[in-house]
Design a protein around this motif. Sequence first.
Motif, PDB file in Angstrom:
ATOM      1  N   LEU A   1      -6.318  34.356  82.976  1.00 24.27           N
ATOM      2  CA  LEU A   1      -5.246  33.440  82.998  1.00 24.27           C
ATOM      3  C   LEU A   1      -6.002  32.212  83.095  1.00 24.27           C
ATOM      4  O   LEU A   1      -5.846  31.479  84.200  1.00 24.27           O
ATOM      5  N   GLN A   2      -6.918  31.748  82.311  1.00 22.49           N
ATOM      6  CA  GLN A   2      -7.742  30.387  82.308  1.00 22.49           C
ATOM      7  C   GLN A   2      -7.463  29.739  81.232  1.00 22.49           C
ATOM      8  O   GLN A   2      -7.156  30.308  79.993  1.00 22.49           O
ATOM      9  N   PRO A   3      -7.609  28.297  81.138  1.00 22.88           N
ATOM     10  CA  PRO A   3      -7.169  27.713  79.875  1.00 22.88           C
ATOM     11  C   PRO A   3      -8.408  28.074  78.915  1.00 22.88           C
ATOM     12  O   PRO A   3      -9.324  28.721  79.225  1.00 22.88           O
ATOM     13  N   LEU A   4      -8.068  27.963  77.720  1.00 25.94           N
ATOM     14  CA  LEU A   4      -9.120  28.153  76.479  1.00 25.94           C
ATOM     15  C   LEU A   4     -10.238  27.709  76.424  1.00 25.94           C
ATOM     16  O   LEU A   4     -10.352  26.415  77.175  1.00 25.94           O
ATOM     17  N   GLU A   5     -11.215  28.441  75.968  1.00 24.17           N
ATOM     18  CA  GLU A   5     -12.675  27.687  75.902  1.00 24.17           C
ATOM     19  C   GLU A   5     -12.653  26.483  75.375  1.00 24.17           C
ATOM     20  O   GLU A   5     -13.458  25.507  75.610  1.00 24.17           O
ATOM     21  N   ARG A   6     -11.746  26.261  74.259  1.00 24.09           N
ATOM     22  CA  ARG A   6     -11.784  25.160  73.389  1.00 24.09           C
ATOM     23  C   ARG A   6     -10.523  24.578  73.471  1.00 24.09           C
ATOM     24  O   ARG A   6      -9.348  25.312  73.217  1.00 24.09           O
ATOM     25  N   PRO A   7     -10.140  23.413  73.533  1.00 28.48           N
ATOM     26  CA  PRO A   7      -8.776  22.935  73.978  1.00 28.48           C
ATOM     27  C   PRO A   7      -8.131  23.003  72.639  1.00 28.48           C
ATOM     28  O   PRO A   7      -8.636  22.782  71.566  1.00 28.48           O
ATOM     29  N   ALA A   8      -6.949  23.284  72.672  1.00 31.06           N
ATOM     30  CA  ALA A   8      -5.930  23.490  71.672  1.00 31.06           C
ATOM     31  C   ALA A   8      -5.648  22.057  71.000  1.00 31.06           C
ATOM     32  O   ALA A   8      -5.523  21.092  71.813  1.00 31.06           O
ATOM     33  N   ASN A   9      -5.613  21.926  69.607  1.00 28.07           N
ATOM     34  CA  ASN A   9      -5.383  20.691  68.876  1.00 28.07           C
ATOM     35  C   ASN A   9      -4.428  20.854  67.761  1.00 28.07           C
ATOM     36  O   ASN A   9      -5.077  21.422  66.851  1.00 28.07           O
ATOM     37  N   SER A  10      -3.327  20.324  67.949  1.00 22.39           N
ATOM     38  CA  SER A  10      -2.298  20.688  66.914  1.00 22.39           C
ATOM     39  C   SER A  10      -1.245  19.353  66.587  1.00 22.39           C
ATOM     40  O   SER A  10      -1.074  18.992  67.633  1.00 22.39           O
ATOM     41  N   ALA A  11      -0.845  19.106  65.479  1.00 19.19           N
ATOM     42  CA  ALA A  11       0.072  18.014  65.276  1.00 19.19           C
ATOM     43  C   ALA A  11       1.179  18.341  65.531  1.00 19.19           C
ATOM     44  O   ALA A  11       2.423  17.580  65.778  1.00 19.19           O
TER      45      ALA A  11
ATOM     46  N   TYR B   1       2.982  26.546  58.089  1.00 15.74           N
ATOM     47  CA  TYR B   1       2.441  25.882  59.170  1.00 15.74           C
ATOM     48  C   TYR B   1       1.226  26.616  59.781  1.00 15.74           C
ATOM     49  O   TYR B   1       0.760  26.286  60.817  1.00 15.74           O
ATOM     50  N   ARG B   2       0.867  27.814  59.253  1.00 15.72           N
ATOM     51  CA  ARG B   2      -0.259  28.416  59.858  1.00 15.72           C
ATOM     52  C   ARG B   2      -1.665  27.591  59.476  1.00 15.72           C
ATOM     53  O   ARG B   2      -1.629  26.863  58.477  1.00 15.72           O
ATOM     54  N   GLY B   3      -2.568  27.576  60.408  1.00 20.05           N
ATOM     55  CA  GLY B   3      -3.874  27.008  60.337  1.00 20.05           C
ATOM     56  C   GLY B   3      -3.887  25.515  60.767  1.00 20.05           C
ATOM     57  O   GLY B   3      -4.895  24.846  60.472  1.00 20.05           O
ATOM     58  N   GLN B   4      -2.664  25.184  61.510  1.00 19.65           N
ATOM     59  CA  GLN B   4      -2.621  23.903  61.909  1.00 19.65           C
ATOM     60  C   GLN B   4      -2.617  23.834  63.400  1.00 19.65           C
ATOM     61  O   GLN B   4      -2.348  23.057  64.212  1.00 19.65           O
ATOM     62  N   GLY B   5      -3.034  25.078  64.002  1.00 20.63           N
ATOM     63  CA  GLY B   5      -3.415  24.860  65.465  1.00 20.63           C
ATOM     64  C   GLY B   5      -2.316  25.168  66.317  1.00 20.63           C
ATOM     65  O   GLY B   5      -2.428  25.212  67.705  1.00 20.63           O
ATOM     66  N   GLY B   6      -1.110  25.462  65.695  1.00 22.88           N
ATOM     67  CA  GLY B   6       0.258  25.661  66.492  1.00 22.88           C
ATOM     68  C   GLY B   6       0.018  26.927  67.505  1.00 22.88           C
ATOM     69  O   GLY B   6       0.664  27.060  68.586  1.00 22.88           O
ATOM     70  N   SER B   7      -0.472  27.910  66.998  1.00 20.79           N
ATOM     71  CA  SER B   7      -0.514  29.277  67.746  1.00 20.79           C
ATOM     72  C   SER B   7      -1.449  29.093  68.837  1.00 20.79           C
ATOM     73  O   SER B   7      -1.140  29.631  70.198  1.00 20.79           O
ATOM     74  N   THR B   8      -2.675  28.363  68.704  1.00 21.79           N
ATOM     75  CA  THR B   8      -3.374  28.071  69.673  1.00 21.79           C
ATOM     76  C   THR B   8      -2.894  27.288  70.840  1.00 21.79           C
ATOM     77  O   THR B   8      -2.895  27.461  71.980  1.00 21.79           O
TER      78      THR B   8
END
Length: 325
Positions: A152-162, A259-266
């Motif tokens: 339970l650590q932050p993701l290796e790459r910060p999430a970016n989504s509109a 809305y897939r591929g827009q970073g929402g899941s990450t």
Amino acid sequence: MELQTFTPQYLPAAAELFVRNFRTLRASVAALPATLEDTALISHKLERLLARHPGVVVLEHGRLVGYLVYMILDNFRDTGRRAAYCPEWAHAVQAGVQAKVYPQMYRQVGEQWAAQGCQVHAITLLANDPQALQTWFWSGFGLAVVDAVRPLQPLERPANSALRIRQAVMADADALASLEVEHRRYYSASPVFMAPRAGMSADDFRQFLAQPDNSVWLALDGSRPVGFLRLDGYELDGADAIVFPGTVFISGAFILPDYRGQGGSTAMLEAALRHHAALGKTCCAVDFETFNPDAAAFWPQHFQSVCLSLMRVPETVSLDIPAGK
């Protein structure tokens, strides 16, 4: 090599063999705890299975080099089919002889499974054993489910989504139930083709959200919910290797196709990890079907595989045999 019936005298050696293989897996998966490194626990679990169904062992010069026991499950994966299933701890083979030992054992127990009307054969492997995986592939099995973990650590790459991300509250229950209808419809359609399952109702979501270690995260386009991520802190529905205190389990994830591929899941995953880390959880677990292309593309980016579950539907077994017959 000699194939024999699994009798209680082989329990200590069988448990030790599994634990030795499991330790090798843990050496490469930092988030995986030592729960299944307890030989007494494994021996007890094997003993309980042996009380219900015969198992097999393979000996070489009197020394155990492999074993396999199983359980019978009716209505396997909600399909109405009867299955023989070997959990990850219900079998093990010494490194280097998987291609010799597993086919011997499967030939023997396969006869038992056919006699008991099993329409599906299934086994869960430790994910770090490519020789075992190849052997079962060559025995007609296909990969179906992956169990995976991450700290339970932050993701290796910060999430970016509109899309806007927030935690769901009771007032979101109706919107979540609507998304759940689409979620379940997606699983039954091509190319996933899973058996239809009843989804959670609005009342189910309200009861779920009332539990303090549970959470649901929403992705929103403006004020419209377009995706959700559900995490369960109580009921961990996965392989035994990932079920342990301190774990939160991802029990549902869906985002509308547009809305897939827009970073929402990450972005939802990032928010959920931070939230549950603050609650004192130490590990996040998920299982997913490999024939679900969206899941198979997403989860391995962020999680390490622990177990691989394989299935076979033998052609000689009639799918019309009633479960339990």
